[in-house]
Structure formats: C-alpha cells, structure tokens
Design a protein around this motif. Structure first.
Motif, PDB file in Angstrom:
ATOM      1  N   SER A 194      80.231 100.811   6.854  1.00 40.62           N
ATOM      2  CA  SER A 194      78.945 100.307   7.348  1.00 40.62           C
ATOM      3  C   SER A 194      78.246 101.307   8.244  1.00 40.62           C
ATOM      4  CB  SER A 194      79.156  98.985   8.095  1.00 40.62           C
ATOM      5  OG  SER A 194      79.614  97.984   7.229  1.00 40.62           O
ATOM      6  N   SER A 195      78.978 101.952   9.131  1.00 40.38           N
ATOM      7  CA  SER A 195      78.361 102.896  10.062  1.00 40.38           C
ATOM      8  C   SER A 195      77.711 104.058   9.329  1.00 40.38           C
ATOM      9  CB  SER A 195      79.410 103.416  11.052  1.00 40.38           C
ATOM     10  OG  SER A 195      80.486 104.040  10.356  1.00 40.38           O
ATOM     11  N   LYS A 196      78.344 104.523   8.256  1.00 37.58           N
ATOM     12  CA  LYS A 196      77.786 105.632   7.482  1.00 37.58           C
ATOM     13  C   LYS A 196      76.552 105.182   6.708  1.00 37.58           C
ATOM     14  CE  LYS A 196      77.727 109.724   5.520  1.00 37.58           C
ATOM     15  NZ  LYS A 196      77.146 110.879   6.263  1.00 37.58           N
ATOM     16  N   ILE A 197      76.617 103.994   6.130  1.00 39.52           N
ATOM     17  CA  ILE A 197      75.453 103.464   5.407  1.00 39.52           C
ATOM     18  C   ILE A 197      74.266 103.328   6.354  1.00 39.52           C
ATOM     19  CG2 ILE A 197      74.548 101.458   4.163  1.00 39.52           C
ATOM     20  CD1 ILE A 197      77.369 100.993   3.079  1.00 39.52           C
ATOM     21  N   LEU A 198      74.518 102.832   7.565  1.00 40.85           N
ATOM     22  CA  LEU A 198      73.440 102.678   8.553  1.00 40.85           C
ATOM     23  C   LEU A 198      72.821 104.015   8.919  1.00 40.85           C
ATOM     24  CD1 LEU A 198      75.101 100.010  10.869  1.00 40.85           C
ATOM     25  CD2 LEU A 198      73.011  99.675   9.547  1.00 40.85           C
ATOM     26  N   SER A 199      73.644 105.008   9.205  1.00 42.45           N
ATOM     27  CA  SER A 199      73.120 106.322   9.608  1.00 42.45           C
ATOM     28  C   SER A 199      72.400 106.999   8.452  1.00 42.45           C
ATOM     29  CB  SER A 199      74.253 107.204  10.128  1.00 42.45           C
ATOM     30  OG  SER A 199      75.236 107.413   9.121  1.00 42.45           O
ATOM     31  N   ASP A 200      72.939 106.877   7.229  1.00 44.67           N
ATOM     32  CA  ASP A 200      72.265 107.480   6.072  1.00 44.67           C
ATOM     33  C   ASP A 200      70.910 106.832   5.820  1.00 44.67           C
ATOM     34  OD1 ASP A 200      74.433 109.110   5.749  1.00 44.67           O
ATOM     35  OD2 ASP A 200      75.227 108.109   3.954  1.00 44.67           O
ATOM     36  N   THR A 201      70.853 105.497   5.964  1.00 43.98           N
ATOM     37  CA  THR A 201      69.597 104.783   5.728  1.00 43.98           C
ATOM     38  C   THR A 201      68.545 105.169   6.763  1.00 43.98           C
ATOM     39  OG1 THR A 201      70.822 102.915   4.783  1.00 43.98           O
ATOM     40  CG2 THR A 201      68.560 102.503   5.482  1.00 43.98           C
ATOM     41  N   LYS A 202      68.950 105.220   8.020  1.00 45.37           N
ATOM     42  CA  LYS A 202      67.992 105.591   9.077  1.00 45.37           C
ATOM     43  C   LYS A 202      67.492 107.015   8.893  1.00 45.37           C
ATOM     44  CE  LYS A 202      67.307 105.164  14.048  1.00 45.37           C
ATOM     45  NZ  LYS A 202      66.139 104.295  13.839  1.00 45.37           N
ATOM     46  N   ALA A 203      68.403 107.925   8.500  1.00 47.60           N
ATOM     47  CA  ALA A 203      68.003 109.314   8.283  1.00 47.60           C
ATOM     48  C   ALA A 203      67.058 109.442   7.094  1.00 47.60           C
ATOM     49  CB  ALA A 203      69.242 110.182   8.074  1.00 47.60           C
ATOM     50  N   ALA A 204      67.250 108.608   6.078  1.00 49.83           N
ATOM     51  CA  ALA A 204      66.390 108.677   4.897  1.00 49.83           C
ATOM     52  C   ALA A 204      65.002 108.104   5.164  1.00 49.83           C
ATOM     53  CB  ALA A 204      67.049 107.924   3.735  1.00 49.83           C
ATOM     54  N   ILE A 205      64.943 107.034   5.927  1.00 46.53           N
ATOM     55  CA  ILE A 205      63.654 106.382   6.195  1.00 46.53           C
ATOM     56  C   ILE A 205      62.844 107.140   7.246  1.00 46.53           C
ATOM     57  CG2 ILE A 205      62.633 104.271   7.157  1.00 46.53           C
ATOM     58  CD1 ILE A 205      64.748 102.684   5.670  1.00 46.53           C
ATOM     59  N   ARG A 206      63.492 107.639   8.270  1.00 47.26           N
ATOM     60  CA  ARG A 206      62.855 108.491   9.303  1.00 47.26           C
ATOM     61  C   ARG A 206      61.626 107.834   9.937  1.00 47.26           C
ATOM     62  NH1 ARG A 206      62.020 113.863   5.905  1.00 47.26           N
ATOM     63  NH2 ARG A 206      61.632 112.280   4.312  1.00 47.26           N
ATOM     64  N   ASP A 207      61.696 106.546  10.149  1.00 51.44           N
ATOM     65  CA  ASP A 207      60.623 105.804  10.827  1.00 51.44           C
ATOM     66  C   ASP A 207      59.287 105.873  10.105  1.00 51.44           C
ATOM     67  OD1 ASP A 207      62.330 105.038  12.896  1.00 51.44           O
ATOM     68  OD2 ASP A 207      61.963 106.893  13.997  1.00 51.44           O
ATOM     69  N   LYS A 208      59.317 106.202   8.818  1.00 46.92           N
ATOM     70  CA  LYS A 208      58.066 106.299   8.056  1.00 46.92           C
ATOM     71  C   LYS A 208      57.656 104.977   7.426  1.00 46.92           C
ATOM     72  CE  LYS A 208      58.165 111.228   6.907  1.00 46.92           C
ATOM     73  NZ  LYS A 208      58.102 112.226   5.815  1.00 46.92           N
ATOM     74  N   PHE A 209      58.613 104.095   7.204  1.00 43.26           N
ATOM     75  CA  PHE A 209      58.304 102.802   6.615  1.00 43.26           C
ATOM     76  C   PHE A 209      59.373 101.812   7.036  1.00 43.26           C
ATOM     77  CE2 PHE A 209      59.982 105.815   3.521  1.00 43.26           C
ATOM     78  CZ  PHE A 209      61.211 105.262   3.199  1.00 43.26           C
ATOM     79  N   CYS A 210      59.234 100.567   6.624  1.00 40.02           N
ATOM     80  CA  CYS A 210      60.120  99.500   7.083  1.00 40.02           C
ATOM     81  C   CYS A 210      61.003  99.005   5.944  1.00 40.02           C
ATOM     82  CB  CYS A 210      59.304  98.336   7.651  1.00 40.02           C
ATOM     83  SG  CYS A 210      58.344  98.769   9.115  1.00 40.02           S
ATOM     84  N   LEU A 211      62.180  98.498   6.324  1.00 36.66           N
ATOM     85  CA  LEU A 211      63.158  97.980   5.375  1.00 36.66           C
ATOM     86  C   LEU A 211      63.377  96.497   5.641  1.00 36.66           C
ATOM     87  CD1 LEU A 211      65.467  98.264   3.255  1.00 36.66           C
ATOM     88  CD2 LEU A 211      66.949  98.977   5.144  1.00 36.66           C
ATOM     89  N   PHE A 212      63.205  95.684   4.609  1.00 36.83           N
ATOM     90  CA  PHE A 212      63.407  94.244   4.703  1.00 36.83           C
ATOM     91  C   PHE A 212      64.587  93.868   3.808  1.00 36.83           C
ATOM     92  CE2 PHE A 212      59.071  95.194   5.708  1.00 36.83           C
ATOM     93  CZ  PHE A 212      58.784  94.379   6.793  1.00 36.83           C
ATOM     94  N   THR A 213      65.558  93.143   4.363  1.00 33.39           N
ATOM     95  CA  THR A 213      66.798  92.868   3.649  1.00 33.39           C
ATOM     96  C   THR A 213      66.980  91.379   3.408  1.00 33.39           C
ATOM     97  OG1 THR A 213      68.079  92.767   5.713  1.00 33.39           O
ATOM     98  CG2 THR A 213      67.885  94.908   4.640  1.00 33.39           C
ATOM     99  N   ILE A 214      67.591  91.045   2.282  1.00 38.07           N
ATOM    100  CA  ILE A 214      67.870  89.661   1.899  1.00 38.07           C
ATOM    101  C   ILE A 214      69.313  89.584   1.421  1.00 38.07           C
ATOM    102  CG2 ILE A 214      67.234  87.760   0.370  1.00 38.07           C
ATOM    103  CD1 ILE A 214      64.477  89.142   0.066  1.00 38.07           C
ATOM    104  N   GLY A 215      70.082  88.664   1.989  1.00 30.47           N
ATOM    105  CA  GLY A 215      71.456  88.453   1.580  1.00 30.47           C
ATOM    106  C   GLY A 215      71.633  87.063   0.989  1.00 30.47           C
ATOM    107  N   ILE A 216      72.396  86.972  -0.098  1.00 33.20           N
ATOM    108  CA  ILE A 216      72.634  85.702  -0.772  1.00 33.20           C
ATOM    109  C   ILE A 216      74.136  85.422  -0.787  1.00 33.20           C
ATOM    110  CG2 ILE A 216      72.340  84.376  -2.898  1.00 33.20           C
ATOM    111  CD1 ILE A 216      70.033  86.180  -3.636  1.00 33.20           C
ATOM    112  N   GLY A 217      74.534  84.245  -0.321  1.00 34.93           N
ATOM    113  CA  GLY A 217      75.921  83.822  -0.444  1.00 34.93           C
ATOM    114  C   GLY A 217      76.786  84.175   0.743  1.00 34.93           C
ATOM    115  N   ASN A 218      78.075  83.838   0.627  1.00 32.93           N
ATOM    116  CA  ASN A 218      79.024  84.012   1.723  1.00 32.93           C
ATOM    117  C   ASN A 218      79.701  85.365   1.732  1.00 32.93           C
ATOM    118  OD1 ASN A 218      78.571  81.356   2.662  1.00 32.93           O
ATOM    119  ND2 ASN A 218      79.991  80.549   1.124  1.00 32.93           N
TER     120      ASN A 218
END
Length: 951
Positions: free
Chosen positions: A429-453
């Motif tokens: 999880s920590s790597k996914i978070l850092s990779d995502t933040k580095a890719a987005i670079r505050d240029k746009f927003c990410l909206f997430t949806i989770g389904i199920g348990n």
C-alpha cells in the motif's frame, strides 16, 4: 404448549385477521396508559401477548424517541430508549443504534432504577486492561458494525427483574450538502413493536429553508439510493410544518401504524432533505462569541469542461452483478458527458487495457457509441493490478495536458473503481500511495470507489485524500450501479476551480482549510475559525476563484453581532432543544478534528503522526467527542440527575457593508490584500439617466449639452452603436410610470434594462436590470445586484458595488458605469431603474453612433453666449442672473440648434450639471429623429438607420 401456540397462530391467520395487528391494538391500548414499572407488571394483557412474553427472553422496548435540533447545518441528536424487564430474573438488554460515520458521539448515559451511569470521554490507551470493565455491563462500542456511511453503536446491561433501563445517546454532526440537498437521517431499528416511538426534528436556517422533503422510510439495503418505486410520500403519521427559517418534522406512529410498516417492528431510516436560499455571493458567514463558520455554495454558474479517465476493475472478482451494474451505470454516465468534455477508459485486471491509446477523445456521438461497445465487451478475468492501472490513467491525463493546448479553465480527474485488494504487480500500500502521488503531481484529482468487503478501504480513502479527491464505499448487496451514478453526479459538474477564501490576517486564527481545487455543483465548501480581535465590528471576507473563461472575486464585511442578538431561546419549537451555547464553536471543533484525522491518515512521518494524534485527542477531550483516539468509560454517578438543559443561540447573517476590488491578471491572488479598499469610479458627465435625461459633455468646449427623449414604455433605444468597428453596442429598454400630479407629461419612462453587446475578440453580452445581471460569453453567469463581486474574462470585466453601481470594462479601453436606482417606498410615478454613464470611450471608433455615441468624437460649437459664465460651475446667485437672457445657438454638423440654459442633477442627485438644453426630443441636435434610434429587440446591433442586425 408450543404446539398449541403454533395452532393458535395458524388459526388466527386462516381467519384473515392479521395476528400482528390484533396484538398491536391490544398493546397500544395497554402501553399508552402509563410506563411506570409497577403498572407495567400489574397490567392485564391479552392471553396471546402473555404467551409471547413468556417465550420472550429479552427485555421489551417500551419507548424509543429521537430529538434533534439542526442549527445552520449543525445537528445535535439525542436518542432515548427505555427497556423493561418484566421477567422473574435479570436479563441482558442490548441497545443498538446506527449513527452516521461522520458523527461524533458526545455523551452516553444509562439509568437503571435509581442508579445513573454516565459516559466519560477519556484518551484511548495503547493497552486496555479488563479491570476497567464494569462488572454489571459490557462497555459501549461504536465500531461493532459498519454499513455504507454508518456505524453501529452498541451497549448492553443486565436489567434486574421487574425493572427498566433507560439509554440516552447524544451525537453531533455537520450535515454535508450533496446533489443540492442536506440530508439528515435517523436510523429506526428497534426490531420489535414499540409502545411510544417518536422522532422530532427542529431545523433553524436563517438563510431560509427551501425544498424541504421527507421521503418514505429507507431500507438498509438501499442506503444511498433509496427511493421506493412509485411512492414518494412521507411515512405514515409524519407531520411537517415550517416557516421561512424554521421547520419542525415529527414522526409518531402508533403501534398499529408500525405493524402496517413492518410486522415485527420498523427497520429503516427516517430521512429529511432540504436546502437553503443562496446566490452568487461570498456565502453565509455566521459569527458568535469569538468563532465563525462560513458556508460557500454559489449557484447559477456555467459548468467547467472536464478531462476524465475512468479506471475500472475487470478482475475475476467483478463477475456477475457487480460488473453488470457498473457497465449499466457507465452507459448512463457517458451519455451525461458534455460536448466540451474529453475522456478515456482504462480497464484493468492482471493486464491493463486502454480504450484509446495515448489520448483523450472529445465527446461526440460516435465516440460515445464506441466507448459503450468497449465497456459492453469487458469481461471479468485475472487478478487486480491497482498500481499499474493508476499509473496508466495518470499518464494519459498528464500527456494530454502537456501535449494539447487545453484551456486552463478545464478540470481534470480520474474516477477509479475496484472491488478488491492489489494482488498483481505492486501490492504494498505504501508504494502504491507514493507512486500514485508522484504520477499525479497535484495536477488533477483522484476519486475512488470501493465495492464489497474485500476492498482495501483505507488505501482508497488515503489515495483520494492525498490527491484532492473523495472516496465512497458500497456493500456487495447494494445497488452498485446506482451508487456509481450517484457519486458521478456529485462530481460530474465542476463549477469553480482554485477557490481561495481569505479573512483579515490580523483578525482570525486557527482557520480550517481555505483552499479548494474544485467546487462541484450541489456541494458546499465550509470553513471555520477563531477571532483574535473580539472587539472588532466586522470580519472581512474575500473569495477568489476561476470559472470557465472568467475569474471571480467576491468580497464583504460581515457584522460581528453581540451574543444577545443571537439568543433564540424564544423561537417556537426550540425551547427544549439540546445543543451548545455556541454551536458555531462546536462546528469549528468538529471540522478541526476531522482535518487533523485526515492529515494523520495522509502522513508517513511517525513524529508528525504522533503530534497530530495528540492534538486531535486533546481537542476531542476538550469538546467531549468520541474519536478514534478517545473512548467512553462508564462511571456511576452519586445521584441521578437529568442532563442539563442547554441554551441555543441563533446565527448572525447581517452584513454591515460590502466593498469592491478588481481582480488583476489571470491568477487568483495568493492572499488577502493589505491596502485599504476604495470605491474608484471614473465617470464623465455623458450619460442617460432619470426620465430619461441625456447629457453630453464636451470637455474641449468646457460646456455640456442636454436633452430629453419622450419615448413610449417598451421602446428600446440605441445609446451606443459601434458594432462594425469596436464591436460594441449598448441598448436601453424603457419602462413606463404614471406622470406626477399637475405635470405636463402624460407619463414617465425610465431605463429598466441596459444591454451591452460585444463581438470582439469574442462574442459576449451583458444584460443588466436593477435586481440582477446576466453575463454570457458562451457560458451564462447570473449575478445579483445586491452583492459586491468582480468577474473578469479575457476581454471583459464586470465590477458590482452592491445596490449602487456596475462598472463594465471592455478590453481596458472602453468603460461604462450603470447606476442602480432603488426606492424603498416609491411614489406611484417612480420605478426602480438604471442610469447609464460613459466613463472611457477611447476604444470606440470615430464612426460610433447612437443617441450618445454620435457625439463622442464630434465637436459642437456654441455660436452665441449671453453670459461668459455659462460654461462654469454656477452658484445660486449666478443662476438667477442667467434667467433674463438664457437663449443660445449650437452648431452641430452644419445644423443650427436653439438651446436654453438649464441645470441637471446626476450621479443619484449628488451633483449638479449646468447644460444647454435642446427641446423637442433633441430635434436637429441628433441625426435623424427619435424613431430612427429604436431597436427591434435588446440584441439588435444595427448601426445605420433602417438596418437591423443581431449579435
């Protein structure tokens, strides 16, 4: 015995009489009489009810009431539940209550006989000792169960024989605005018929309550979706009453009515939805006893274009209903995209599949059709490669932004949906978070949806928080398709971007988040803070934002009211309301703790995490909130005492004045300006105002000329016509009024509407009335004349000084000022109207025309001057001297025009102008006649007599 009871049950059913309703009628007659313990034990009940009581092993719920007070979106809720043990031995009573996950529990009390146990909020220890548990009961818990947006508070206690236990739960929440409504929900799940069941909700909104509705009870499986097909009526026994600012809603079903809703007791949510009056202004700022809260939700704004990438999970776990519902929702969402939007779709499992490689495509019928085909053919297979999917989506958006000259006004975002945890590729999880933040670079927003348990809810929540987005989580048995569509509806219409809200730096402290990347239609921005200088008379507020091609600046000074003005203890319906003396302070603490929790979730620094934890814990203890770092510990009180009655205070909404300031450049300013604001309006005397009176100023000749136009109500006059050269046209429409008594006119006329049109460098128009302004440069914007604001686009700036004037600047070379004339108590011959003044005419060509425009670049000569003081400012004595010989002659384009000396008042009557007056509807003074200046409609841009064009 059991067999005989079963036979009785079957016989009752076979006779056609609903057994539960029969029992309910008996219970209603008996239970509504009295609820003291002795009378409950001694009362007579039907034989069938006695048999059920013998088989019943749990205490019976005799009373369930909910009392809520909502003041300016902040809700105080008290739940009271009484359980009776009529058995011959002690039994365990379990109290369960679903509360919104966003709410904070503020108090909990249990009363058993003459003993009272109260909940004390303490800091959560890392290691819990079992010695702290009370021997006679289990400790309450707010995390025993979780549904979409809700948590289950659960507490149990052993109730002695022939006694009752009363549970009192208090919680607080700040209502969120979604899809244009605030929604307040009370969970009613007694799991049995209740003798006394009542919900009472009092709402106070000083802005004014609109669109109040109470839909049918919502079943838990439909949370977040929930209208019953074909039924939109309130639940039975619901009573709704409201005035402009106050509403009271009660739900009080009898036992019989409960059985008609559900045979074994109500199982659903009682919902109230409403909104408040609002307009495009700085919003609703309320101040009380050193704290303020600011609600900002403007309306009537054109939507911004979107660049959106849908990243959709198509792994094997999505098989069946989840993928089917997701596809159906995407079909609808694609249909809702606007022509100015751009989009792409990424499907992912263990492989990444991009619909359109290396590009975002515009919204066209063919592209929408092809996208639907691609989604339809998606099949569930493989694992879940979350990291690569997000990297692919971010690269698509980054490349599109870099390689295309996209408009800076557009909003870019990723909508990410999954039902599982990462199983392929990067799984940390920590790597996914850092990779995502580095890719987005505050240029746009990410909206997430989770389904199920199986979904990693914390990962999705943190990804959204770190990248200026939001997250939603839905259960597997819920309608994922409608939830996905509902979530998209929340974020599918961005109205503003780069919103910054500032306050006087030397007057506030500890202000919550005040910069927001986007504002979506139907939502609301909320800021709160503390006042440093409580002796100040006002709080200065400044809002800057961009909308489409325009930048907006809104400003005001809000009065800091005395507490006595905010006391609402006398407001009907709120006399017994539970609340806090300063609900605004409670709202500030609520928001501050929420932000601390979010900041803690986002950080990886252990030292910072510990600091945020301690700060959130300290504030939660100060305000008695149960949070992830505080717990309720039950203590026995020495004496039984009722919870104290708390006073409620009403908010302040009155302002003490508004100021205006232009927004320079094309970026929102970094903070509040320190220089003193001043109203700066450069106006020449050249104008059309009043009945209407026209004045032309000739600075080189040092004199002015004036004339009247006796038009008819409904006439549209061409004031400035320069459509072919500068592209500017100004038309004014007349409204009629009766003539004053003993006057020589048959009626009066005033300007009710001024329309300014421009087609260079791009088409735009402005329509002004005494109440509102419509600005349309391809996208329509509605502004109120009662609020100060500044709107700036590439070639046009509109500055509103509330209830006073509007300044319109075109390409920095043409400026018009429109005065607003309002009458508090108008006479029969008076009408609210407008005055038109030319401030800067440098950008108008020498060929400009119109009743005013034709004189802007042509000189008029005064041939005979009876007094050498005629062109100077004249006092009262000089004016008297002029009367014997007031006649002169003007030479205009070879025409001789007789004129007489007059005085006129302009600028709302604040200044006198001496002028030479041309009679007879300006005959010979103007080219042609009055009728040559009549336009066929407000948008007529004809520039020569007999020619009609439209913008």
């Amino acid at each position: 015995m059991i067999l005989w009871l079963w036979l009785c049950w079957g016989f009752s059913t076979s006779t056609g009489q609903p057994d539960s309703e029969l029992m309910a009628r008996y219970l209603e007659e008996e239970l509504m009489a009295d609820y003291s313990i002795m009378e409950q034990v001694a009362r007579r009940v039907p034989r069938q009810a006695k048999f059920l009581q013998r088989l019943e092993t749990r205490p019976r719920m005799s009373e369930f009431t909910v009392k809520s007070t909502i003041i300016s979106r902040y809700a105080f809720t008290t739940v009271s539940c009484t359980m009776v043990n009529s058995g011959s031995e002690a039994r365990e009573g379990v109290f369960e209550m679903q509360i919104p996950a966003a709410a904070f529990i503020s108090n909990f009390t249990i009363i058993i006989g003459n003993k009272t146990y109260y909940g004390e909020v303490t800091g959560k220890e890392k290691k819990h000792s079992s010695e702290d548990k009370a021997k006679h009961k289990k400790p309450p818990s707010s995390m025993d169960g979780r549904e979409n947006g809700y948590e289950t508070f659960k507490a149990s206690v052993f109730i002695p024989r022939k006694m009752q236990a009363k549970f009192l739960l208090h919680y607080e929440e700040l209502l969120q605005r979604r899809l244009g409504k605030y929604e307040y929900t009370v969970s009613i799940r007694p799991q049995q018929l209740v003798g006394r069941l009542r919900v009472e909700v009092n709402i106070l909104e000083n802005s004014g309550i609109v669109s109040l509705e109470v839909p049918p009870l919502r079943n838990s499986k439909h949370k977040g979706n929930g209208k019953v097909e074909g039924d939109v009526s309130p639940p039975p026994s619901t009573v709704v009453g409201h005035t402009k600012t106050l509403a009271k809603v009660t739900f009080n079903p009898s036992v019989v009515e409960q059985t008609r809703i559900a045979r074994n007791g109500i199982l659903g949510d009682f919902i109230i939805r409403y909104d408040v009056n609002r307009e495009l202004s700085v919003g609703d700022v309320q101040i009380l006893n050193g704290y303020f809260v600011h609600y900002f939700a403007p309306i009537d704004l054109p939507p911004l274009p979107k660049n959106v990438v849908f990243v959709l999970d198509s792994s094997a776990s999505m098989v069946g209903t989840k993928l089917k519902q997701t596809k159906e929702a995407l079909f609808t969402i694609l249909q809702d995209l606007r022509p100015e939007d751009h989009f792409n779709i990424v499907g992912f499992s263990n492989r990444i599949k991009v619909w359109q490689q290396d590009q975002l495509v515009p919204v066209t019928p063919n592209n929408i059709r092809d996208a639907k085909k691609y989604i339809y053919n998606m099949s569930p297979t493989g694992g879940t490669n979350i990291n690569s999917a997000l990297q692919t989506g971010a690269k698509l958006l980054n490349d599109y932004i870099a390689q295309n000259d996209i408009d800076a006004r557009s909003v870019s975002l990723i909508i990410f949906l999954t039902d599982g945890r990462p199983t392929v590729g990067e799984t940390q999880s920590s790597k996914i978070l850092s990779d995502t933040k580095a890719a987005i670079r505050d240029k746009f927003c990410l909206f997430t949806i989770g389904i199920g348990n199986d979904v990693d809810h914390k990962l999705l929540e943190r990804m959204a928080l770190e990248n200026c987005g939001m997250t939603r989580h839905f259960q597997e048995d819920e309608d994922a398709g409608s939830h996905l569509k509902g979530f998209y509806d929340e974020i599918g219409t961005p109205l503003l971007s780069d919103i910054r809200i500032d306050y006087s730096e030397d007057n506030v402290e500890q202000v919550t988040q005040n910069f927001f990347p986007n504002y979506f239609n139907g939502s609301e921005i909320v800021i709160a803070g503390k006042l440093i200088n409580r002796t100040s008379d006002s709080l200065h507020v400044e809002v800057t934002a961009s909308n489409s091609k325009k930048y907006i600046l809104l400003k005001t000074d809000v009065a800091i009211d005395l507490p006595s003005r905010n006391d609402i203890r006398g407001v009907p319906g709120l006399e017994d309301g539970k609340g806090d003396k300063n609900y605004i302070e409670r709202a500030w603490s609520y928001l501050t703790i929420k932000e601390l929790l979010n900041s803690r979730l986002k950080t990886d620094d252990n030292q910072e995490k510990e600091y945020l934890t301690e700060k959130a814990k300290s504030m939660a203890l100060a305000y008695n909130f149960v949070t992830p770092f505080t717990v309720l510990k039950m203590r026995e009180a020495g004496l039984h005492s009722e919870p104290p009655q708390e006073e409620l205070m009403s908010p302040s909404t009155d302002g003490i004045g508004e100021k205006l300031q232009s927004l320079q450049g094309h970026r929102a300013p970094p903070g509040i300006r320190r220089q003193q604001d001043k109203q700066r309006i450069r106006i020449s005397k050249t104008s059309a105002d009043g009945d209407p009176h026209f004045i032309i100023d000739f600075p080189s000749g040092k004199f002015s000329v004036c004339f009247n136009i006796d038009g008819e109500p409904g006439d549209i006059l061409r004031l400035v016509s320069d459509h072919k050269e500068s592209g500017v046209t100004v038309n004014g429409q007349l409204i009629g009024a009766p003539a004053p008594p003993n006057g020589h006119k048959k009626h009066r006329t005033y300007f009710s509407t001024i329309t300014i049109l421009s087609n260079k460098p791009e088409r735009s128009y402005l329509e002004v009335t005494p109440k509102r302004i419509i600005l349309d440069d391809g996208e329509r914007l509605l502004l109120s004349c009662h609020r100060s604001a500044t709107v700036r686009s590439r070639s046009l700036e509109v500055s509103i000084f509330a209830n006073s004037n509007i300044t319109v600047t075109i390409r920095d070379t043409i400026s018009f000022v429109i005065l607003i004339h309002h009458y508090k108590k108008p006479a029969p011959y008076q009408r609210n109207h407008l005055g038109f003044y030319i401030s800067n005419s440098k950008g108008l060509s020498s060929d400009s025309h119109g009743l005013l425009g034709q004189f802007l670049n042509h000189e008029v000569k005064l041939l005979q001057e009876s007094l050498n003081t005629s062109h100077q400012q004249v006092g009262q004595n000089q004016t008297e001297a002029l009367k014997p010989n007031p006649t002169n002659t003007l030479k205009v384009k070879g025409r001789l025009v007789p004129v007489v000396w007059k005085q006129r008042r302009i600028y709302n009557g604040q200044q006198e102008v001496d002028c030479w007056f041309a009679k007879n509807n300006a005959e010979k003074l103007i080219d042609g006649s009055y009728k040559d200046y009549l336009a066929s409609h407000p948008f007529d841009t004809g520039t020569s007599f007999g020619t009609i064009n439209s913008l």
